[in-house]
Scaffold this motif. Structure first.
Motif, PDB file in Angstrom:
ATOM      1  N   THR A 219       0.836  -1.196   0.000  1.00  0.00           N
ATOM      2  CA  THR A 219       0.000   0.000   0.000  1.00  0.00           C
ATOM      3  C   THR A 219       0.873   1.248   0.000  1.00  0.00           C
ATOM      4  O   THR A 219       2.034   1.193   0.332  1.00  0.00           O
ATOM      5  N   GLY A 220       0.273   2.352  -0.362  1.00  0.00           N
ATOM      6  CA  GLY A 220       0.970   3.625  -0.271  1.00  0.00           C
ATOM      7  C   GLY A 220       1.376   4.164  -1.620  1.00  0.00           C
ATOM      8  O   GLY A 220       1.080   3.594  -2.664  1.00  0.00           O
TER       9      GLY A 220
ATOM     10  N   LEU B 234      -4.437   2.780  -2.168  1.00  0.00           N
ATOM     11  CA  LEU B 234      -4.485   3.653  -0.994  1.00  0.00           C
ATOM     12  C   LEU B 234      -5.862   3.548  -0.361  1.00  0.00           C
ATOM     13  O   LEU B 234      -6.789   4.248  -0.763  1.00  0.00           O
ATOM     14  N   PRO B 235      -6.051   2.665   0.625  1.00  0.00           N
ATOM     15  CA  PRO B 235      -7.347   2.561   1.293  1.00  0.00           C
ATOM     16  C   PRO B 235      -7.696   3.871   2.000  1.00  0.00           C
ATOM     17  O   PRO B 235      -6.829   4.711   2.238  1.00  0.00           O
ATOM     18  N   THR B 236      -8.981   4.023   2.338  1.00  0.00           N
ATOM     19  CA  THR B 236      -9.464   5.299   2.901  1.00  0.00           C
ATOM     20  C   THR B 236      -8.647   5.740   4.099  1.00  0.00           C
ATOM     21  O   THR B 236      -8.302   6.916   4.231  1.00  0.00           O
ATOM     22  N   VAL B 237      -8.317   4.781   4.968  1.00  0.00           N
ATOM     23  CA  VAL B 237      -7.627   5.164   6.200  1.00  0.00           C
ATOM     24  C   VAL B 237      -6.243   5.731   5.872  1.00  0.00           C
ATOM     25  O   VAL B 237      -5.787   6.697   6.490  1.00  0.00           O
TER      26      VAL B 237
ATOM     27  N   PRO C  18      -7.972  -0.895  -3.838  1.00  0.00           N
ATOM     28  CA  PRO C  18      -7.213  -0.380  -2.701  1.00  0.00           C
ATOM     29  C   PRO C  18      -7.563  -1.150  -1.432  1.00  0.00           C
ATOM     30  O   PRO C  18      -8.717  -1.166  -1.011  1.00  0.00           O
ATOM     31  N   SER C  19      -6.601  -1.851  -0.861  1.00  0.00           N
ATOM     32  CA  SER C  19      -6.876  -2.658   0.326  1.00  0.00           C
ATOM     33  C   SER C  19      -5.604  -2.813   1.139  1.00  0.00           C
ATOM     34  O   SER C  19      -4.513  -2.896   0.593  1.00  0.00           O
TER      35      SER C  19
ATOM     36  N   GLU D 250       1.681   2.472   6.439  1.00  0.00           N
ATOM     37  CA  GLU D 250       0.370   2.716   5.836  1.00  0.00           C
ATOM     38  C   GLU D 250      -0.322   3.920   6.421  1.00  0.00           C
ATOM     39  O   GLU D 250      -1.261   4.438   5.837  1.00  0.00           O
ATOM     40  N   GLY D 251       0.093   4.351   7.617  1.00  0.00           N
ATOM     41  CA  GLY D 251      -0.589   5.458   8.276  1.00  0.00           C
ATOM     42  C   GLY D 251      -0.727   5.168   9.749  1.00  0.00           C
ATOM     43  O   GLY D 251      -0.025   4.300  10.278  1.00  0.00           O
TER      44      GLY D 251
END
Lengths: 267, 250
Positions: B42-43, B135-138, B107-108, B212-213
Motif C-alpha cells: 500500500t501507499g 491507498l485505502p481510505t484510512v 485499494p486494500s 500505511e498510516g
C-alpha cells in the motif's frame, strides 16, 4: 519500501582512510585555491567538489551496504541538508577559516545524528556514527566547492549574494546530492566494485562542475564560465571513458543487439 | 553570537517545535516505495523523504505567499498546512486512479482486517503474496493529516527564521528588480529546506520500509524519531540563528 535488506560490510578496493584523505585534503585545497586565485581559476573549487563527491560516494557505499531500509537516496539528501546548514554557518562566522569551521560543524552535526540513529532509533549499523560524520563533511565540501565555482570566492557576502539570493543554492543542493547518492544507488548489487562506483562519482562531479560553470556566467563573465565548463567537460570525458571501460571489464559479455527490425522483417 | 542566541531563544524553541512536527508528520504519510510502484504494497510508490519534502516545500511556498499580505502567525500556519495537504491529497488521488484504472487492483490494506474508518473488510481483496495495494481510505486520511502537520512544521520554521532576520534589522518585503533577490528570504528558505530534509530522513530510518498510516503497527515507534528530531533540530536551530544573525553585519 523495503529497499536493501540485511547486508554486510562493503568489501574490497581502496581503504576508507585513503579516500577520506583525498576528500578532505583535495576538497579543502580546491576550495582555498578557487578562493585565492583570480576568478578565472574558480574551477579549482569544482575539482575540490569532485574530490569531496568521491569521498561522499564511498561513505554512502560503506554505510548503505548494511541496508538502510529506506533506500540509498535518503542518505544523500540528509548529507546535503546537513551540509547547507553547516556551510552557511561556517562562512558566516569563520572568515578565512570559514570552510574549516563549516567542516568541523558538519562533523559535529553528523556525529550527533549518527549517534541518534544508532542509540535512540536503534539502527544497529556499527559504522553509522563515523559514516554520518563523513557524509556530512563531504556534503559541506561539495556545497562550498560548487559555491566557489559560481561566486569566485567563499566570502559570506559574495556567497549569499551570488549563490543563495538568486536560488542557485537549490541547483547545488540537487546536483551535489546526486553526485553523492547516485553512484552507489546505480551500481549496487552482488557485483558492485568500488573503482566502478567511484569513477561514476567522478563523472557525476564533473557534470556538477559543468552546470555550476554555466551558472557562473552570471557573475564571473563568459570567459571564466567557459573555462569552468571546459575543465568540467574534459574531466567528464575521461571519467566517462574510464567508467565505460570498467563496465566492459565487469560485464559477462558486451554484445550488439543490431538495429530495430524493419516492418518487412517482422512479417 | 551568544547575544544572538539568547535574544532569539523563543524563535529557536519554535524552530525546534516545527522540526518535531515535521518528524511526526512523516509517520502519517503512506509510503510504499518500490513495492508500491509495482502494486505489491500500500501507499505511494516513492520514498518518505521525497514525499515529506514535496509536502513541506509546497507548505513553504503557500506560507511564503501568505506572508506577502499578513504577518499573523495562525493564518500563515494555516496557509502552509492547507498547501501541503492539497499537495499530498492530489498525489494520492492520482495514485489511486492509477492503481484502480491503470493497474486494476482494489485499494486494500494487509495490515488490518477491517478499515478503521469505513469498517469495510480488507483481507478479502488483498492479492496473494502482496502487502496490500492502492491507498485505502484510512491511508488517505492519514496522509492528509501528515501533510497538514508537515505544512505547519515547515511554515513555523520558515516564519521563525524570518523573524530572527527581522530582529537583527533586516527588511522583509524588500523585493528588488535585480536578478538576485532578498538575501534574508533566500537564506531563511534554504535553511528551512535543510532542516526539513534532516527531519524527513531521521523518521524514515525509524520506519525502515513501508508505512500505511496511523493504523500501522509501526506507527507506535514515533516517540523515538521525535526525540531524535528534537535533539537534531536544536543543533540545526543554533546553527541557523547564528548564520542569519550574521547577515545583519553585511
Amino acid at each position: 519500501m523495503s529497499a536493501g535488506g540485511a547486508g554486510g560490510e562493503a568489501k574490497g578496493g581502496y581503504p576508507p582512510q585513503t579516500i577520506m584523505a583525498i576528500g578532505i585534503v583535495g576538497g579543502l585545497a580546491g576550495i582555498y585555491l578557487g578562493n585565492f586565485m583570480p576568478p578565472a581559476y574558480s574551477f579549482f573549487g569544482g575539482i575540490g567538489a569532485i574530490c569531496a563527491t568521491v569521498w561522499g560516494a564511498d561513505a554512502v557505499r560503506r554505510v548503505a551496504s548494511y541496508g538502510l531500509g529506506t533506500g540509498v537516496p535518503s542518505i544523500g539528501m540528509l548529507a546535503l541538508g546537513m551540509g547547507i546548514l553547516a556551510s552557511l554557518f561556517g562562512l558566516s562566522i569563520g572568515g578565512v577559516a570559514g570552510p574549516i569551521v563549516a567542516f568541523v560543524v558538519a562533523a559535529i552535526i553528523g556525529g550527533v545524528i549518527g549517534a541518534l540513529a544508532n542509540k535512540v532509533i536503534g539502527m544497529g549499523i556499527p559504522i553509522m556514527e563515523q559514516a554520518m560524520v563523513e557524509i556530512a563533511g563531504a556534503g559541506t565540501l561539495v556545497i562550498l566547492g560548487l559555491s566557489v565555482v559560481i561566486a569566485g570566492s567563499f566570502d559570506y557576502t559574495s556567497v549569499v549574494q551570488y549563490v543563495v539570493a538568486n536560488g542557485y543554492i537549490a541547483l547545488i543542493f540537487i546536483i551535489g546530492g546526486m553526485g553523492i547518492l547516485h553512484p552507489f544507488n546505480a551500481s549496487l548489487g552482488p557485483d558492485e566494485k568500488q573503482d566502478r562506483t567511484l569513477m561514476l562519482a567522478v563523472e557525476k562531479g564533473a557534470i556538477a562542475l559543468i552546470i555550476a560553470g554555466f551558472a557562473s556566467s552570471l557573475h564571473e563573465g563568459l570567459m571564466a564560465a567557459g573555462l569552468n565548463m571546459f575543465v568540467g567537460i574534459v574531466i567528464w570525458y575521461f571519467a566517462f571513458s574510464k567508467h565505460y571501460a570498467l563496465i566492459k571489464r565487469d560485464a559477462y559479455a558486451v554484445v550488439g543487439t543490431g538495429l530495430l527490425p524493419s516492418s518487412e522483417e517482422l512479417q | 553570537m551568544i547575544d544572538a542566541l539568547f535574544g532569539n531563544i523563543i524563535w529557536m524553541a519554535l524552530i525546534t517545535i516545527g522540526g518535531v512536527l515535521i518528524s511526526w508528520s512523516v509517520h502519517f504519510v503512506p509510503v510504499g516505495g518500490a513495492p508500491a510502484a509495482m502494486a505489491q504494497a500500500t501507499g505511494i510508490g516513492t520514498g518518505t523523504v521525497q514525499l515529506a519534502a514535496g509536502a513541506g516545500l509546497t507548505g513553504l511556498v503557500s506560507a511564503g505567499f501568505m506572508m506577502n499580505v499578513t504577518d499573523n502567525l495562525p493564518l500563515i500556519l494555516a496557509s502552509g498546512a492547507v498547501g501541503a495537504m492539497i499537495m499530498i491529497a492530489v498525489t494520492m488521488i492520482v495514485g489511486t486512479l492509477v492503481y484502480v484504472y491503470g493497474v486494476g487492483v482494489v485499494p486494500s490494506s494487509a495490515k488490518v482486517k477491517v478499515d478503521p474508518i469505513t469498517k469495510y473488510r480488507q483481507d478479502l481483496y488483498v492479492s496473494q503474496g502482496t502487502e496490500g495495494h492502492g491507498l485505502p481510505t484510512v491511508s488517505f486520511v492519514s496522509g492528509v493529516i501528515g501533510g497538514g502537520l508537515g505544512g505547519i512544521g515547515g511554515s513555523l520554521v520558515y516564519y521563525s527564521l524570518i523573524e530572527v532576520g527581522m530582529s537583527v534589522g533586516l527588511e522583509r518585503a524588500g523585493i528588488t528588480n535585480a536578478v538576485t533577490g532578498n538575501p534574508l528570504v533566500a537564506v531563511a528558505a534554504i535553511f528551512a529546506i535543510g532542516i526539513f530534509f534532516v527531519n524527513a530522513v531521521i523518521p524514515s530510518y525509524n520506519i525502515g520500509g513501508t508505512i500505511e498510516g496511523f493504523h500501522d503497527p509501526k506507527f507506535k515507534k514515533w516517540p523515538k524519531a521525535v526525540v531524535s528530531s528534537l535533539i537534531a533540530t536544536i543543533l540545526c536551530a543554533i546553527v541557523a540563528v547564528v548564520a542569519i544573525a550574521q547577515l545583519g553585519g553585511i
